[in-house]
Design an enzyme around this catalytic site. Structure first.
Site, PDB file in Angstrom:
ATOM      1  N   LYS A  85       0.854  -1.189   0.000  1.00 33.85           N
ATOM      2  CA  LYS A  85       0.000   0.000   0.000  1.00 33.85           C
ATOM      3  C   LYS A  85       0.892   1.241   0.000  1.00 33.85           C
ATOM      4  CE  LYS A  85      -4.338   0.949   2.380  1.00 33.85           C
ATOM      5  NZ  LYS A  85      -4.988   0.797   3.677  1.00 33.85           N
TER       6      LYS A  85
HETATM    7  C1  E4P Z   1      -8.185   2.027   3.379  1.00 32.20           C
HETATM    8  O1  E4P Z   1      -7.510   1.101   3.016  1.00 32.20           O
HETATM    9  C2  E4P Z   1      -8.015   2.731   4.669  1.00 32.20           C
HETATM   10  O2  E4P Z   1      -7.439   1.866   5.623  1.00 32.20           O
HETATM   11  C3  E4P Z   1      -9.279   3.223   5.262  1.00 32.20           C
HETATM   12  O3  E4P Z   1     -10.454   2.795   4.680  1.00 32.20           O
HETATM   13  C4  E4P Z   1      -9.210   4.441   6.076  1.00 32.20           C
HETATM   14  O4  E4P Z   1     -10.466   4.919   6.422  1.00 32.20           O
HETATM   15  P1  E4P Z   1     -10.789   5.883   7.624  1.00 32.20           P
HETATM   16  O5  E4P Z   1     -11.234   7.165   7.044  1.00 32.20           O
HETATM   17  O6  E4P Z   1     -11.894   5.187   8.367  1.00 32.20           O
HETATM   18  O7  E4P Z   1      -9.544   6.004   8.475  1.00 32.20           O
END
Ligand code: E4P
Length: 228
Positions: A85
């Site tokens: 990622k």
């Molecule tokens: C995606 O891979 C992220 O981990 C994630 O969905 C972050 O979302 P949040 O806005 O709930 O932190």
């Protein structure tokens, strides 16, 4: 549309995996930091992958290309199935291009606009994570952005898979599917909410109560027929 859970918590992941609906897990540094500070991050990620299999996204922490590539090489050495990622920054795009050249899958994270999604796809991203909730949080329209990206993907035949991320409620999930997202990664709470409906609970209660009543009536009828 496939479902991933967005979590680093073993209780949540174990429960969601037991439902048999998961195709993978996404994690991020914030989710890992919510866990017990004594956790061994590498062990945790391996445990998650042993349990769920399928997709597992592991985020790099470097913000320079060389650092990201070093981290990716390390992650792949102990978790060869990992999807790396990478943040949506120029240094990240150079890392995505190189990892793609090496055949290592990438998930470009922190995507908030169609323009960013197009850039990520051109770098060779295997997955593009579009953050819906964080756009809504600042008064923007996350689903509008996702639907624009899905429309562009359809029209252009773009190959990166679209992950609807940063989901806040089940309608995010439903709308992501309606617009054509390939995957939705949802917090455990959203998956739980998505499964529930008050009419399901009421319906189940009445099915069970009606059948219990039928059994009681049959028992009474049997007993009555035995009485001379
Ligand atoms: C995606 O891979 C992220 O981990 C994630 O969905 C972050 O979302 P949040 O806005 O709930 O932190």
């Amino acid at each position: 549309m496939r479902l991933f859970v967005d979590s680093a918590n073993m209780d949540e992941i174990r429960t969601a995996a037991s439902w048999g609906v998961l195709s993978g897990v996404t994690t991020n540094p914030t989710l890992l930091a919510k866990e017990d500070p004594t956790i061994d991050v590498r062990e945790r990620l391996l445990e998650i992958h042993r349990l769920v299999g399928g997709h597992i996204s592991v985020e790099v922490l470097s913000t320079d290309t060389a650092g990201m590539l070093r981290e990716a090489e390390d992650i792949i050495s102990w978790l060869p199935e990992a999807v790396i990622k990478i943040p949506m920054i120029p240094e990240g795009m150079a890392a995505v291009r190189e990892l793609t050249r090496q055949g290592i899958p990438t998930n470009v994270t922190l995507v908030f606009s169609p323009a960013q999604a197009i850039i990520a796809a051109n770098a060779g991203a295997s997955f593009v994570s579009v953050f819906l909730g964080r756009l809504d949080d600042i008064g923007s329209d996350g689903l509008r952005v996702l639907s624009d990206i899905c429309e562009i993907w359809e029209r252009q035949g773009m190959e990166s898979e679209i992950i609807a991320a940063s989901l806040r409620h089940p309608m995010h999930l439903v709308e992501a599917a309606r617009h054509g997202s390939d995957i939705a990664t949802a917090p455990f709470r959203v998956l739980q909410q998505a499964m529930k409906h008050p009419l399901t609970d009421l319906g189940l209660q009445s099915f069970l109560a009606d059948y219990r009543r039928l059994q009681e009536e049959q028992t009474r009828a049997r007993q009555a027929s035995l009485v001379p």
